[in-house]
Motif scaffolding. Sequence first.
Motif, PDB file in Angstrom:
ATOM      1  N   ASN A  27       0.813  -1.215   0.000  1.00 23.77           N
ATOM      2  CA  ASN A  27       0.000   0.000   0.000  1.00 23.77           C
ATOM      3  C   ASN A  27       0.849   1.269   0.000  1.00 23.77           C
ATOM      4  OD1 ASN A  27      -2.514  -1.229  -0.084  1.00 23.77           O
ATOM      5  ND2 ASN A  27      -2.705  -1.352   2.140  1.00 23.77           N
ATOM      6  N   HIS A  28       2.139   1.130   0.294  1.00 17.13           N
ATOM      7  CA  HIS A  28       3.046   2.289   0.305  1.00 17.13           C
ATOM      8  C   HIS A  28       4.085   2.218  -0.816  1.00 17.13           C
ATOM      9  CE1 HIS A  28       1.471   2.565   4.461  1.00 17.13           C
ATOM     10  NE2 HIS A  28       1.732   3.851   4.348  1.00 17.13           N
ATOM     11  N   LYS A  29       3.861   1.383  -1.811  1.00 18.34           N
ATOM     12  CA  LYS A  29       4.877   1.171  -2.837  1.00 18.34           C
ATOM     13  C   LYS A  29       5.191   2.423  -3.644  1.00 18.34           C
ATOM     14  CE  LYS A  29       1.624  -0.751  -6.247  1.00 18.34           C
ATOM     15  NZ  LYS A  29       1.294  -1.956  -7.052  1.00 18.34           N
ATOM     16  N   SER A  30       4.272   3.396  -3.670  1.00 17.94           N
ATOM     17  CA  SER A  30       4.551   4.626  -4.420  1.00 17.94           C
ATOM     18  C   SER A  30       5.720   5.401  -3.834  1.00 17.94           C
ATOM     19  CB  SER A  30       3.302   5.530  -4.447  1.00 17.94           C
ATOM     20  OG  SER A  30       2.941   5.926  -3.128  1.00 17.94           O
ATOM     21  N   PHE A  31       6.044   5.134  -2.559  1.00 12.53           N
ATOM     22  CA  PHE A  31       7.134   5.856  -1.902  1.00 12.53           C
ATOM     23  C   PHE A  31       8.505   5.220  -2.151  1.00 12.53           C
ATOM     24  CE2 PHE A  31       3.384   6.935   0.679  1.00 12.53           C
ATOM     25  CZ  PHE A  31       3.450   8.322   0.598  1.00 12.53           C
ATOM     26  N   PHE A 104      13.136  -0.871   3.150  1.00 17.40           N
ATOM     27  CA  PHE A 104      12.777   0.323   2.385  1.00 17.40           C
ATOM     28  C   PHE A 104      13.263   1.584   3.107  1.00 17.40           C
ATOM     29  CE2 PHE A 104       9.743  -3.106   1.970  1.00 17.40           C
ATOM     30  CZ  PHE A 104       9.800  -3.357   0.617  1.00 17.40           C
ATOM     31  N   ALA A 105      13.169   1.572   4.431  1.00  9.86           N
ATOM     32  CA  ALA A 105      13.700   2.683   5.218  1.00  9.86           C
ATOM     33  C   ALA A 105      15.227   2.679   5.192  1.00  9.86           C
ATOM     34  CB  ALA A 105      13.204   2.597   6.651  1.00  9.86           C
ATOM     35  N   TYR A 349      10.924   3.001  14.363  1.00  5.47           N
ATOM     36  CA  TYR A 349      10.045   2.603  13.260  1.00  5.47           C
ATOM     37  C   TYR A 349       8.564   2.671  13.636  1.00  5.47           C
ATOM     38  CZ  TYR A 349      10.749  -1.617  16.047  1.00  5.47           C
ATOM     39  OH  TYR A 349      10.886  -2.501  17.093  1.00  5.47           O
ATOM     40  N   ASN A 350       8.170   3.677  14.399  1.00  2.45           N
ATOM     41  CA  ASN A 350       6.840   3.695  14.985  1.00  2.45           C
ATOM     42  C   ASN A 350       5.705   3.991  14.020  1.00  2.45           C
ATOM     43  OD1 ASN A 350       7.976   6.311  14.797  1.00  2.45           O
ATOM     44  ND2 ASN A 350       6.365   7.125  16.086  1.00  2.45           N
ATOM     45  N   ARG A 355       8.853   4.315   8.196  1.00  2.00           N
ATOM     46  CA  ARG A 355       9.094   3.062   7.477  1.00  2.00           C
ATOM     47  C   ARG A 355       9.217   3.260   5.970  1.00  2.00           C
ATOM     48  NH1 ARG A 355       5.674  -1.962  10.070  1.00  2.00           N
ATOM     49  NH2 ARG A 355       6.096  -1.536  12.263  1.00  2.00           N
ATOM     50  N   TYR A 356       8.454   4.202   5.412  1.00  2.00           N
ATOM     51  CA  TYR A 356       8.380   4.283   3.955  1.00  2.00           C
ATOM     52  C   TYR A 356       8.595   5.685   3.385  1.00  2.00           C
ATOM     53  CZ  TYR A 356       5.938  -0.019   5.111  1.00  2.00           C
ATOM     54  OH  TYR A 356       5.606  -1.235   5.641  1.00  2.00           O
TER      55      TYR A 356
END
Length: 372
Positions: A27-31, A104-105, A349-350, A355-356
């Motif tokens: 769901n966060h792949k755009s980042f 990713f981070a 990583y809260n 994370r992204y």
Amino acid sequence: MKEWIMNKGKEKVFLWGAGKNAKDILNHKSFFQDYITVIGVVDSNSDKWGNDLCGFEIKPFYEISKSSFDKIIITSNIYFDVIREKIITDMAIDDSKIENLYYFAKVKLIARYDKSREKDHQTIVDFLKINRLSVFNYEFVKKYNNLKAEVRFDNSVGLFYVVHYGKKMYMARRLDTENKVLDYYRGICMEQDEQSPHVYINQQFDVQTGDVVADVGVAEGNFSLQIIDSVSKLYLIESDEEWVEALRYTFSPYEDKVVIINKFISDYVLGNTDTLDNIIDDNVNFLKLDIEGCECEALIGAKKLIKKSDKIKCALCAYHRDNDAVKIDEIAQAMGMFKYPSTGYMYYYNDEKQRYISPVLRRGVLRYEKKS
């Protein structure tokens, strides 16, 4: 993107594990899609095979061997070590190709800090280029991977405890196996290592004999148990009822100088939330705040306490929220406190931003002192 990412080229990765974390990643792949492409989702649970996850068909784990890829991202934290061992042993895939869900981070952190001139930044970048991202990204963490500890179960109260500094330190009821206790204990020992950015005290900044100490955000009490023999009075303030139960057993031999308070601490009084000014009358000599992002508010709510103390040291966690280090510094210096140098950084990583979207390194503990 910065040079390090561009030199790596666009990577192809598999997600191992089709649960909540995998869905969150997709769901966060755009980042991260400019430099990482998710080419498939696999799982060892055959009941999931053939199902759809965010447009990906969940496939058997052995499908990985049929494809060309750069990394396998294990999306489970709990079973990371088990899955990693399976990949290495059963599939003969090199450990260097296996990453955790914070990969990713990690890529963004390396890109952000790779050209930094700050020594602490460069130390972390060098570490991350050959290691997986975690909270503490320094070589010292490796000595805790196999740390041994004396873990026992107290049948009379139904709790595990660890022998810490020669004393029984009880664990919360949710830590209900020896392995859970040992993993937790390794983590808290790691964070209080002398090289850790999260350590509360050091040779230059320590609790003195006879001090009155307020430990706010006690959890299991490792810090307070370490200093209990030298202090004259100790306030243990903790909001988690399971930890409060454990603390009562841990500090039962010291009832003459320990006060346990089950409250949330902030800058207002309402219900079970209170201020340090309202609940402590003593002249406190050492204040520790580690309360999940409420440190600024708790410090404001300790204005009178700090003002009336002739001499006080404060160890304040600054990593829970963005810009807390700046805000804490402004509040502490406005209260007339002198700042000690801080070293090292943590990755926290809260939330999805860390994370992204825009992960950063944060200071762990800030130290201040007010002298008469």
